[in-house]
Enzyme design. Structure first.
Site, PDB file in Angstrom:
ATOM      1  N   ARG A  54       0.852  -1.194   0.000  1.00  0.00           N
ATOM      2  CA  ARG A  54       0.000   0.000   0.000  1.00  0.00           C
ATOM      3  C   ARG A  54       0.890   1.248   0.000  1.00  0.00           C
ATOM      4  NH1 ARG A  54       1.586   2.087   3.981  1.00  0.00           N
ATOM      5  NH2 ARG A  54       0.313   3.933   3.613  1.00  0.00           N
ATOM      6  N   GLY A  55       0.208   2.396  -0.153  1.00  0.00           N
ATOM      7  CA  GLY A  55       0.963   3.631  -0.299  1.00  0.00           C
ATOM      8  C   GLY A  55       1.174   3.830  -1.801  1.00  0.00           C
ATOM      9  N   ARG A  97      -7.298  -0.892  -7.336  1.00  0.00           N
ATOM     10  CA  ARG A  97      -7.635   0.285  -6.503  1.00  0.00           C
ATOM     11  C   ARG A  97      -7.701   1.510  -7.428  1.00  0.00           C
ATOM     12  NH1 ARG A  97      -4.470   1.217  -1.015  1.00  0.00           N
ATOM     13  NH2 ARG A  97      -6.426   2.198  -0.414  1.00  0.00           N
ATOM     14  N   GLN A 204      -3.220   2.894   9.585  1.00  0.00           N
ATOM     15  CA  GLN A 204      -1.872   2.992   8.999  1.00  0.00           C
ATOM     16  C   GLN A 204      -0.934   3.847   9.862  1.00  0.00           C
ATOM     17  OE1 GLN A 204      -4.712   3.364   7.303  1.00  0.00           O
ATOM     18  NE2 GLN A 204      -4.569   2.699   5.190  1.00  0.00           N
ATOM     19  N   ASP A 245      -2.049  10.773  -2.718  1.00  0.00           N
ATOM     20  CA  ASP A 245      -2.358   9.680  -3.648  1.00  0.00           C
ATOM     21  C   ASP A 245      -2.600  10.179  -5.058  1.00  0.00           C
ATOM     22  OD1 ASP A 245      -3.188   8.544  -0.864  1.00  0.00           O
ATOM     23  OD2 ASP A 245      -2.843   6.857  -2.221  1.00  0.00           O
ATOM     24  N   ASN A 255      -5.701  12.403  -0.421  1.00  0.00           N
ATOM     25  CA  ASN A 255      -4.888  11.550   0.467  1.00  0.00           C
ATOM     26  C   ASN A 255      -5.824  10.801   1.405  1.00  0.00           C
ATOM     27  OD1 ASN A 255      -2.238  10.667   1.354  1.00  0.00           O
ATOM     28  ND2 ASN A 255      -2.597  11.820   3.218  1.00  0.00           N
TER      29      ASN A 255
HETATM   30  O1  MRU Z   1      -4.905   3.263   1.611  1.00  0.00           O
HETATM   31  P1  MRU Z   1      -3.428   3.486   1.665  1.00  0.00           P
HETATM   32  O2  MRU Z   1      -2.809   3.022   2.926  1.00  0.00           O
HETATM   33  O3  MRU Z   1      -2.730   2.962   0.433  1.00  0.00           O
HETATM   34  O4  MRU Z   1      -3.296   5.077   1.631  1.00  0.00           O
HETATM   35  C1  MRU Z   1      -2.008   5.628   1.630  1.00  0.00           C
HETATM   36  C2  MRU Z   1      -1.976   7.099   1.734  1.00  0.00           C
HETATM   37  O5  MRU Z   1      -2.991   7.751   1.771  1.00  0.00           O
HETATM   38  C3  MRU Z   1      -0.628   7.728   1.696  1.00  0.00           C
HETATM   39  O6  MRU Z   1      -0.615   8.913   2.415  1.00  0.00           O
HETATM   40  C4  MRU Z   1      -0.232   8.028   0.232  1.00  0.00           C
HETATM   41  O7  MRU Z   1      -0.402   6.905  -0.573  1.00  0.00           O
HETATM   42  C5  MRU Z   1       1.159   8.517   0.123  1.00  0.00           C
HETATM   43  S1  MRU Z   1       2.354   7.283   0.426  1.00  0.00           S
HETATM   44  C6  MRU Z   1       3.874   7.981   0.140  1.00  0.00           C
END
Ligand code: MRU
Length: 358
Positions: A54-55, A97, A204, A245, A255
């Site tokens: 993720r991220g 996603r 997270q 994101d 985000n």
């Molecule tokens: O749902 P996730 O855990 O993938 O969401 C991640 C985020 O919102 C992060 O802040 C974003 O992807 C930046 S990661 C460098």
């Protein structure tokens, strides 16, 4: 697995001998350090959907390696037959996603290589796909390091920093984006007081940011999301650092759900609010955040997950958007690998793209 320095963990890795993408399973952290070896399309899709990887940047790197391995396994005599399977696999991975642009960005880069080299022998084209996937990871590491350097100019030793979700090493190939300045500062003997919003519903912040910051020796405090206002009021936060994101051309930032609330609080308390992200997360094709598709996730993440038993009445309606959009007017600056963009973002982001991509 021995406990090691967080910086030496690989979030996403390609094993060419085993034909597997290896990821640190983020659903198991912080209690278990477990690596998954993913070899087939369905498991790869699930890994993204379930947030085992993720991220935004890590998802992009993972998708590039995954598509390369799928391509490697396509046995075709002509480019057309190869491309038919390749394109289907690309679309399939892309459906895992919807919000983080890095997923389609990385997959499109891979597809471009396949199309531009259609006249080459298939084995040669596959070698170029491998090279492109490795390049995407190498670039991510270098972009994050540069984001860290640029972000470090905004803070000083001892500062209080509030962050939301995890935009750290675990969300990228190395260093992270929002947490990169903190990791670089630690490398240089500095320290900070970092407040991690727990980040409901998938935690997270509590599970991942706290884990990686603690491992790096950072003074870390976890707070529930609804405590951020109090922590800011106490005067403990000098700056907010978050990841992204998808960033629109006007500087609206999508985000993790809750980020827009943090930005509104920061404005109220007069605290600078910075977004840190690589240009791979900026989507110049969309004018504003209104065009961003927000992923909706299963209600069980709110009602049941982490609890011994269901915590809301049966049959109640649940709304579970995974992201929200921060209005560009609330953002002090967007820290990229090419410097810090300041308002008006329509001009500053455009200038970055004109200078580096055209
Ligand atoms: O749902 P996730 O855990 O993938 O969401 C991640 C985020 O919102 C992060 O802040 C974003 O992807 C930046 S990661 C460098």
């Amino acid at each position: 697995m021995d406990k090691k320095d967080i910086m030496s963990y690989e979030t996403v890795e390609l094993d060419e001998q085993e034909n597997a993408v290896i990821i640190l399973d983020q659903t198991k952290l912080p209690n278990e350090i477990k690596f998954l070896h993913l070899k087939n399309q369905e498991d790869m899709w699930q890994a993204i959907y379930l947030l085992q990887v993720r991220g935004a940047p890590a998802i992009g790197v993972f998708a590039a390696f995954a598509l390369y391995l799928i391509a490697k396994d396509i046995h075709a005599d002509t480019w057309e037959t190869f491309y038919d399977s390749f394109h289907k696999a690309k679309e399939y991975l892309n459906s895992s996603r919807p919000t983080a642009v890095n997923l389609s960005w990385a997959l499109n880069r891979m597809e471009k290589v396949a199309i531009e080299n259609k006249n080459k022998p298939i084995p040669e084209m596959k070698a170029l796909l491998l090279a492109e996937s490795k390049k995407i990871k190498a670039e991510d590491i270098s972009m994050c390091r540069r984001i860290g350097e640029n972000g470090l100019t905004l803070i000083k030793d001892g500062d209080g920093i509030l962050t939301h979700c995890n935009a750290g090493q675990l969300a990228t190939s190395k260093y992270g984006t929002a947490l990169a300045p903190i990791h670089l500062g630690i490398e240089r003997g500095m320290n900070f007081r970092v407040f991690c919003d727990e980040t409901r519903p998938l935690l997270q912040g509590a599970r991942l940011s706290a884990f990686e910051l603690m491992m790096d020796g950072v003074d870390t405090t976890v707070i529930c999301d609804n405590m951020a206002s109090q922590v800011m009021k106490n005067g403990w936060v000098n700056v907010v650092f978050v990841g992204c994101d998808r960033v629109a051309a006007n500087g609206d930032v999508c985000n993790k759900i809750g980020t827009s609330g943090v930005a509104i609080l920061a404005k109220h308390y007069g605290i600078p609010f910075y977004v840190l992200g690589s240009t791979s997360t900026i989507d110049m094709s969309i004018k504003s955040g209104e065009e961003i598709i927000i992923e909706q996730r299963p209600p069980e993440e709110v009602t049941d997950m982490w609890y011994k038993q269901r915590m809301v009445p049966q049959g109640v309606k649940v709304y579970n958007p995974a992201f929200d959009v921060v209005d560009h007017e609330l953002i002090t600056g967007i820290v990229t690998e090419y410097g810090i963009a300041r308002p008006p973002y329509t001009e500053s982001l455009k200038a970055i793209f004109l200078k580096h991509y055209l």
